[in-house]
Design a protein around this motif. Structure first.
Motif, PDB file in Angstrom:
ATOM      1  N   SER A 148       9.831   4.043   2.575  1.00  0.00           N
ATOM      2  CA  SER A 148      10.388   3.231   3.500  1.00  0.00           C
ATOM      3  C   SER A 148       9.451   3.191   5.091  1.00  0.00           C
ATOM      4  O   SER A 148       9.918   2.311   5.665  1.00  0.00           O
ATOM      5  CB  SER A 148      11.452   4.839   4.046  1.00  0.00           C
ATOM      6  OG  SER A 148      10.712   5.927   4.363  1.00  0.00           O
ATOM      7  N   ALA A 149       8.380   4.003   5.357  1.00  0.00           N
ATOM      8  CA  ALA A 149       7.700   3.783   6.488  1.00  0.00           C
ATOM      9  C   ALA A 149       6.962   2.352   6.322  1.00  0.00           C
ATOM     10  O   ALA A 149       6.985   1.733   7.347  1.00  0.00           O
ATOM     11  CB  ALA A 149       6.731   4.607   6.734  1.00  0.00           C
ATOM     12  N   GLY A 150       6.453   1.975   5.216  1.00  0.00           N
ATOM     13  CA  GLY A 150       5.908   0.681   4.923  1.00  0.00           C
ATOM     14  C   GLY A 150       6.936  -0.431   4.962  1.00  0.00           C
ATOM     15  O   GLY A 150       6.575  -1.435   5.663  1.00  0.00           O
ATOM     16  N   ASP A 171       9.970  -9.625  12.047  1.00  0.00           N
ATOM     17  CA  ASP A 171      11.138  -9.915  13.064  1.00  0.00           C
ATOM     18  C   ASP A 171      10.901  -9.418  14.456  1.00  0.00           C
ATOM     19  O   ASP A 171      11.828  -9.629  15.180  1.00  0.00           O
ATOM     20  CB  ASP A 171      12.453  -9.440  12.384  1.00  0.00           C
ATOM     21  CG  ASP A 171      12.786  -9.837  11.224  1.00  0.00           C
ATOM     22  OD1 ASP A 171      12.045 -11.134  10.907  1.00  0.00           O
ATOM     23  OD2 ASP A 171      13.268  -9.436  10.321  1.00  0.00           O
ATOM     24  N   ASP A 172       9.947  -8.557  14.744  1.00  0.00           N
ATOM     25  CA  ASP A 172       9.883  -8.045  15.997  1.00  0.00           C
ATOM     26  C   ASP A 172      10.909  -7.035  16.298  1.00  0.00           C
ATOM     27  O   ASP A 172      11.410  -6.870  17.551  1.00  0.00           O
ATOM     28  CB  ASP A 172       9.652  -8.962  17.080  1.00  0.00           C
ATOM     29  CG  ASP A 172       8.152  -9.600  16.933  1.00  0.00           C
ATOM     30  OD1 ASP A 172       7.376  -9.052  16.479  1.00  0.00           O
ATOM     31  OD2 ASP A 172       7.931 -10.900  17.556  1.00  0.00           O
ATOM     32  N   ALA A 173      11.625  -6.775  15.401  1.00  0.00           N
ATOM     33  CA  ALA A 173      12.647  -5.798  15.468  1.00  0.00           C
ATOM     34  C   ALA A 173      12.919  -5.280  14.023  1.00  0.00           C
ATOM     35  O   ALA A 173      12.637  -5.655  13.076  1.00  0.00           O
ATOM     36  CB  ALA A 173      14.006  -6.695  15.734  1.00  0.00           C
ATOM     37  N   VAL A 174      13.874  -4.021  14.075  1.00  0.00           N
ATOM     38  CA  VAL A 174      14.135  -3.369  12.963  1.00  0.00           C
ATOM     39  C   VAL A 174      15.499  -3.034  12.915  1.00  0.00           C
ATOM     40  O   VAL A 174      16.020  -2.634  13.813  1.00  0.00           O
ATOM     41  CB  VAL A 174      13.417  -1.966  12.864  1.00  0.00           C
ATOM     42  CG1 VAL A 174      13.611  -1.192  11.584  1.00  0.00           C
ATOM     43  CG2 VAL A 174      11.717  -2.047  13.165  1.00  0.00           C
ATOM     44  N   ARG A 175      16.204  -3.349  11.580  1.00  0.00           N
ATOM     45  CA  ARG A 175      17.495  -3.228  11.457  1.00  0.00           C
ATOM     46  C   ARG A 175      17.752  -1.674  11.206  1.00  0.00           C
ATOM     47  O   ARG A 175      17.024  -1.045  10.826  1.00  0.00           O
ATOM     48  CB  ARG A 175      17.956  -3.854  10.162  1.00  0.00           C
ATOM     49  CG  ARG A 175      17.998  -5.365  10.391  1.00  0.00           C
ATOM     50  CD  ARG A 175      18.429  -6.050   9.189  1.00  0.00           C
ATOM     51  NE  ARG A 175      17.304  -6.188   8.489  1.00  0.00           N
ATOM     52  CZ  ARG A 175      17.374  -6.841   7.046  1.00  0.00           C
ATOM     53  NH1 ARG A 175      18.484  -7.492   6.809  1.00  0.00           N
ATOM     54  NH2 ARG A 175      16.148  -6.876   6.236  1.00  0.00           N
ATOM     55  N   MET A 176      18.964  -1.363  11.679  1.00  0.00           N
ATOM     56  CA  MET A 176      19.613  -0.088  11.665  1.00  0.00           C
ATOM     57  C   MET A 176      19.306   0.828  10.355  1.00  0.00           C
ATOM     58  O   MET A 176      18.823   1.893  10.179  1.00  0.00           O
ATOM     59  CB  MET A 176      20.963   0.018  11.909  1.00  0.00           C
ATOM     60  CG  MET A 176      21.478   1.417  12.224  1.00  0.00           C
ATOM     61  SD  MET A 176      23.128   1.299  13.321  1.00  0.00           S
ATOM     62  CE  MET A 176      23.361   3.155  13.393  1.00  0.00           C
ATOM     63  N   PRO A 177      19.534   0.149   9.229  1.00  0.00           N
ATOM     64  CA  PRO A 177      19.237   0.768   7.935  1.00  0.00           C
ATOM     65  C   PRO A 177      17.962   1.315   7.674  1.00  0.00           C
ATOM     66  O   PRO A 177      17.728   2.378   7.146  1.00  0.00           O
ATOM     67  CB  PRO A 177      19.820  -0.060   6.934  1.00  0.00           C
ATOM     68  CG  PRO A 177      20.976  -1.268   7.506  1.00  0.00           C
ATOM     69  CD  PRO A 177      20.224  -1.219   8.996  1.00  0.00           C
ATOM     70  N   TYR A 178      16.998   0.461   8.167  1.00  0.00           N
ATOM     71  CA  TYR A 178      15.663   0.792   7.743  1.00  0.00           C
ATOM     72  C   TYR A 178      15.303   1.873   8.716  1.00  0.00           C
ATOM     73  O   TYR A 178      14.237   2.802   8.489  1.00  0.00           O
ATOM     74  CB  TYR A 178      14.831  -0.432   8.136  1.00  0.00           C
ATOM     75  CG  TYR A 178      15.006  -1.486   7.096  1.00  0.00           C
ATOM     76  CD1 TYR A 178      14.480  -1.299   5.621  1.00  0.00           C
ATOM     77  CD2 TYR A 178      15.675  -2.732   7.290  1.00  0.00           C
ATOM     78  CE1 TYR A 178      14.517  -2.180   4.593  1.00  0.00           C
ATOM     79  CE2 TYR A 178      15.673  -3.705   6.285  1.00  0.00           C
ATOM     80  CZ  TYR A 178      15.120  -3.517   5.151  1.00  0.00           C
ATOM     81  OH  TYR A 178      15.212  -4.315   4.101  1.00  0.00           O
ATOM     82  N   LEU A 179      15.863   1.974  10.034  1.00  0.00           N
ATOM     83  CA  LEU A 179      15.486   3.008  10.606  1.00  0.00           C
ATOM     84  C   LEU A 179      16.106   4.528  10.450  1.00  0.00           C
ATOM     85  O   LEU A 179      15.819   5.516  10.411  1.00  0.00           O
ATOM     86  CB  LEU A 179      16.042   2.642  12.172  1.00  0.00           C
ATOM     87  CG  LEU A 179      15.264   1.775  13.104  1.00  0.00           C
ATOM     88  CD1 LEU A 179      15.907   1.647  14.350  1.00  0.00           C
ATOM     89  CD2 LEU A 179      13.747   2.602  13.425  1.00  0.00           C
ATOM     90  N   VAL A 205       0.816  -1.135  -0.090  1.00  0.00           N
ATOM     91  CA  VAL A 205      -0.076   0.057  -0.246  1.00  0.00           C
ATOM     92  C   VAL A 205       0.912   1.133  -0.079  1.00  0.00           C
ATOM     93  O   VAL A 205       0.609   2.185  -0.671  1.00  0.00           O
ATOM     94  CB  VAL A 205      -0.886  -0.077   1.131  1.00  0.00           C
ATOM     95  CG1 VAL A 205      -1.827   1.409   1.267  1.00  0.00           C
ATOM     96  CG2 VAL A 205      -1.723  -1.211   1.017  1.00  0.00           C
ATOM     97  N   THR A 206       1.840   1.344   0.734  1.00  0.00           N
ATOM     98  CA  THR A 206       2.679   2.518   0.823  1.00  0.00           C
ATOM     99  C   THR A 206       3.420   2.839  -0.304  1.00  0.00           C
ATOM    100  O   THR A 206       3.924   3.801  -0.715  1.00  0.00           O
ATOM    101  CB  THR A 206       3.712   2.488   2.073  1.00  0.00           C
ATOM    102  OG1 THR A 206       4.533   1.129   1.960  1.00  0.00           O
ATOM    103  CG2 THR A 206       2.850   2.370   3.394  1.00  0.00           C
ATOM    104  N   TYR A 207       3.933   1.692  -1.001  1.00  0.00           N
ATOM    105  CA  TYR A 207       4.497   1.847  -2.567  1.00  0.00           C
ATOM    106  C   TYR A 207       3.542   2.569  -3.509  1.00  0.00           C
ATOM    107  O   TYR A 207       3.915   3.271  -4.101  1.00  0.00           O
ATOM    108  CB  TYR A 207       5.109   0.348  -2.918  1.00  0.00           C
ATOM    109  CG  TYR A 207       6.380   0.047  -2.334  1.00  0.00           C
ATOM    110  CD1 TYR A 207       7.205   0.826  -1.345  1.00  0.00           C
ATOM    111  CD2 TYR A 207       6.794  -1.531  -2.375  1.00  0.00           C
ATOM    112  CE1 TYR A 207       8.115   0.479  -0.735  1.00  0.00           C
ATOM    113  CE2 TYR A 207       7.554  -1.869  -1.933  1.00  0.00           C
ATOM    114  CZ  TYR A 207       8.453  -1.123  -0.816  1.00  0.00           C
ATOM    115  OH  TYR A 207       9.632  -1.419  -0.331  1.00  0.00           O
TER     116      TYR A 207
END
Length: 374
Positions: free
Chosen positions: A275-277, A286-294, A223-225
């Motif tokens: 990027s938010a999507g 993964d119940d976690a977000v990797r640093m590049p996505y943040l 959707v966000t794309y």
């Protein structure tokens, strides 16, 4: 460790001219075969190929390695039959001598097509291609052309765009000048090379499958794309309107700056939505977000601020954008100069970027601590 030095004759020139059956293995047997082939046809390049196989085997033995020299040929009525015959001969040689690797000696592009068959049975350490010195330039050119024409991917990448361009060339010459026709042809070839060089064809090929998987898995990024694509189109549309509505004669780069100034906020919003999507999908999976996505959303906003600041600076310097003025009760009218405006946007971009790095680092540290506790 035994190395099999194998001379490959896919067309079976050796067997047809001498009447001998292959495989022929052993130093003395191959040396006798050289004489037989040379007497049958002194001009055949197979003589040089056999001699090269003997030389390679001798050099390996001089280095205290076990080497077995052999000759295989494609004795069959068809291409498939010839290749299967070579495969059977290789199996016989492997059963008899149990080599651990192979050195393949060939004298033509046709023989080189058998290398994958050998690689499927033995580790190939080297492919030694023999070119007769008297015809080196002609043979090399012929080999390269034949290899090029035999590669389907290269034909589609180069020959198809070139053929289309040559077909369009007369039409362009009839309608436009020579310079325009050449420019159009160069643009077509450049687009085709970029299309293959950037692997756009692979992306487009995988796009339907990836989209279907994303829809079936319920990813938010789908959707966000779409939202991002819509915002990007809005940005391009508004940028084009700003250029069209300028109305006055301006330096050449000012329309481009106008386009950037008008479209950057919307393009930044588009990238932010996409990027938010992706960030939400990462967190759900993964119940976690990797640093590049943040870091990505903050980087997008920072880049948008910097680009907007530089575009506004150039437009103000050319009197194409109104200077910012506001009234302060105790100080009167305060005017923001172009340089100050640019500085504020750059500082804002740096601050946003640093905030993103700080948040990403803190979240990554918390995730690492949780994993260590577990």
């Amino acid at each position: 460790m035994t190395t099999l030095v194998v001379c490959v004759d896919r067309a079976n020139d050796i067997g047809r001219k001498t009447g001998l059956r292959t495989p022929v293995a052993g130093w003395e047997a191959v040396r006798s075969l050289v004489v037989e082939v040379g007497l049958a046809d002194p001009e055949d390049s197979s003589v040089n190929c056999l001699l090269e196989a003997l030389r390679v085997a001798r050099d390996l033995r001089d280095d205290r390695e076990e080497a077995v020299v052999a000759v295989v040929s494609g004795a069959g009525e068809s291409v498939v039959g010839a290749d299967r015959s070579v495969a059977q001969q290789l199996d016989d040689l492997i059963d008899q001598y149990d080599p651990e690797s192979a050195v393949v000696v060939i004298d033509s592009a046709q023989d080189e097509r058998l290398v994958p068959i050998i690689e499927s049975r033995l580790r190939v350490d080297s492919v030694d291609r023999v070119i007769v010195r008297q015809a080196r330039d002609i043979e090399s050119t012929y080999y390269l052309l034949k290899q090029f024409l035999g590669d389907e991917e290269l034909r589609q990448t180069v020959l198809v765009p070139l053929g289309i361009g040559l077909l369009l060339m007369p039409i362009l010459l009839l309608q436009f000048s020579l310079a325009v026709a050449l420019a159009g042809l160069a643009s077509l070839l450049g687009a085709a090379l970029l299309y293959k060089g950037l692997a756009i064809d692979e992306l487009l090929e995988d796009l339907p499958e990836r989209t279907r998987e994303a829809l079936y898995s319920g990813q938010v990024s789908v959707v966000t794309y779409v939202v991002g694509a819509g915002l990007a189109l809005v940005g391009v549309f508004l940028g084009a309107l700003s250029v069209r509505d300028a109305g006055t004669v301006e330096p050449a780069f000012i329309p481009a700056v106008r386009f950037v100034y008008a479209s950057v906020p919307w393009l930044a919003l588009a990238a932010l939505a996409a990027s938010a999507g992706r960030l939400v999908d990462e967190f759900i999976r993964d119940d976690a977000v990797r640093m590049p996505y943040l870091n990505l959303p903050f980087g997008v906003v920072a880049l948008g601020l910097v680009l907007r600041g530089f575009a506004g600076f150039f437009l103000e310097r050319e009197d194409a954008l109104q200077t910012i003025e506001f009234v302060v009760p105790q100080f009167g009218t305060v005017v923001i100069s172009p340089g100050l405006r640019l500085g504020l946007f750059v500082v804002a971009g740096l601050v946003v970027s640093l905030v993103g790095v700080k948040i990403a680092a803190d979240v990554s540290d918390e995730t690492l601590d949780e994993e260590m506790v577990e």
